[in-house]
Write a protein that holds these residues in place. Structure first.
Motif, short mmCIF file in Angstrom:
data_model
loop_
_atom_site.label_atom_id
_atom_site.label_comp_id
_atom_site.label_asym_id
_atom_site.label_seq_id
_atom_site.Cartn_x
_atom_site.Cartn_y
_atom_site.Cartn_z
N UNK A 157 0.86 -1.19 0.00
CA UNK A 157 0.00 0.00 0.00
C UNK A 157 0.89 1.24 0.00
N UNK A 158 0.77 2.08 -1.02
CA UNK A 158 1.66 3.24 -1.14
C UNK A 158 0.91 4.48 -1.64
N UNK A 159 1.49 5.64 -1.34
CA UNK A 159 0.95 6.92 -1.83
C UNK A 159 2.11 7.78 -2.30
N UNK A 160 1.90 8.48 -3.42
CA UNK A 160 2.91 9.44 -3.86
C UNK A 160 2.26 10.65 -4.50
N UNK A 161 2.92 11.78 -4.33
CA UNK A 161 2.48 13.00 -5.01
C UNK A 161 3.18 13.16 -6.36
N UNK A 162 4.01 12.15 -6.72
CA UNK A 162 4.87 12.30 -7.90
C UNK A 162 4.51 11.28 -8.98
N UNK A 163 4.22 11.77 -10.16
CA UNK A 163 3.78 10.94 -11.27
C UNK A 163 4.78 9.82 -11.59
N UNK A 164 6.08 10.19 -11.68
CA UNK A 164 7.11 9.22 -12.05
C UNK A 164 7.23 8.09 -11.03
N UNK A 165 7.03 8.43 -9.77
CA UNK A 165 7.11 7.41 -8.72
C UNK A 165 5.96 6.40 -8.89
N UNK A 166 4.79 6.91 -9.22
CA UNK A 166 3.64 6.02 -9.47
C UNK A 166 3.93 5.12 -10.67
N UNK A 167 4.53 5.69 -11.71
CA UNK A 167 4.91 4.90 -12.89
C UNK A 167 5.90 3.80 -12.49
N UNK A 168 6.89 4.15 -11.67
CA UNK A 168 7.88 3.15 -11.21
C UNK A 168 7.20 2.02 -10.45
N UNK A 169 6.25 2.36 -9.60
CA UNK A 169 5.58 1.33 -8.79
C UNK A 169 4.69 0.44 -9.66
N UNK A 170 4.05 1.02 -10.66
CA UNK A 170 3.23 0.20 -11.58
C UNK A 170 4.16 -0.78 -12.33
N UNK A 171 5.33 -0.30 -12.73
CA UNK A 171 6.29 -1.19 -13.40
C UNK A 171 6.78 -2.29 -12.46
N UNK A 172 6.99 -1.93 -11.21
CA UNK A 172 7.41 -2.91 -10.19
C UNK A 172 6.37 -4.03 -10.06
N UNK A 173 5.10 -3.64 -10.15
CA UNK A 173 4.00 -4.60 -9.98
C UNK A 173 3.94 -5.61 -11.13
N UNK A 174 4.62 -5.34 -12.25
CA UNK A 174 4.62 -6.29 -13.37
C UNK A 174 5.19 -7.64 -12.93
N UNK A 175 6.20 -7.59 -12.06
CA UNK A 175 6.81 -8.85 -11.62
C UNK A 175 6.54 -9.15 -10.14
N UNK A 176 6.23 -8.12 -9.37
CA UNK A 176 6.11 -8.34 -7.91
C UNK A 176 4.68 -8.31 -7.39
N UNK A 177 3.70 -8.00 -8.25
CA UNK A 177 2.31 -7.92 -7.80
C UNK A 177 1.41 -8.84 -8.58
N UNK A 178 0.22 -9.11 -8.01
CA UNK A 178 -0.76 -9.93 -8.75
C UNK A 178 -1.74 -9.05 -9.51
N UNK A 179 -1.76 -7.75 -9.17
CA UNK A 179 -2.65 -6.80 -9.83
C UNK A 179 -2.52 -5.46 -9.14
N UNK A 180 -3.13 -4.45 -9.73
CA UNK A 180 -3.02 -3.09 -9.18
C UNK A 180 -4.41 -2.50 -8.93
#
Ligand code: DQA
Length: 156
Positions: A57-80
């Motif tokens: 569970x995460x929160x960011x005010x920064x667009x690029x950080x959200x993009x990084x986390x979505x990319x992280x979820x490609x291999x480390x998450x089951x969904x977003x």
């Protein structure tokens, strides 16, 4: 088949929150309610646990950080599960990152953006989301966890 479904289920749901959601509880409570983001995190983690799932569970005010986390979820998450907040209505970068996810995406908004200002009617997230939950305040996050559990169960 059951084996890979279980393997996928073991990965956490990424619950990502965009700008200014860190101020929930005090920010325009007549629109967003009085529940804080920390409260929502607790509710989400507890609900996921009853379904045998874990949560990042995460929160960011920064667009690029959200993009990084979505990319992280490609291999480390089951969904977003994503409340992109204001970036929902502006961000092609988040849209593109979601498009590359290859996993279920549930868009959540506390308010119902369709019943608000015109600039909130466009969502770059909805275009790539598996499902959309709006207007249920904090309960919407729990509905999203329930829906994600079903979607993950169906994965092979
Ligand atoms: C929001 C709706 C967005 O339009 C707004 O910019 C937010 C919160 C919601 O949860 O209702 O920050 O995503």
């Amino acid at each position: 088949m059951a084996k890979s479904a279980n393997k996928n289920k073991a990965l956490p749901i990424y619950v990502l929150n965009g700008p200014t959601l860190n101020l929930l509880g005090t920010r325009e409570p007549e629109i967003y309610g009085t529940t804080t983001l920390a409260d929502i995190e607790k509710m989400v983690v507890a609900r996921a646990k009853t379904l045998g799932l874990s949560v990042v569970f995460r929160q960011s005010n920064h667009e690029g950080e959200l993009v990084d986390w979505i990319q992280e979820a490609r291999t480390k998450g089951c969904g977003v599960i994503l409340n992109g907040a204001a970036y929902t209505h502006t961000s092609v970068a988040i849209h593109d990152a979601l498009k590359a996810l290859g996993k279920p995406i549930i868009e959540v908004h506390l308010s119902n953006p369709h019943a608000r200002e015109r600039f909130r009617h466009r969502s770059y997230v909805s275009l790539v989301a598996t499902g959309v939950i709006v207007g249920l305040k904090a309960q919407g996050y729990l509905a999203a966890v329930d829906a994600m559990a079903d979607l993950v169960k169906g994965q092979s």
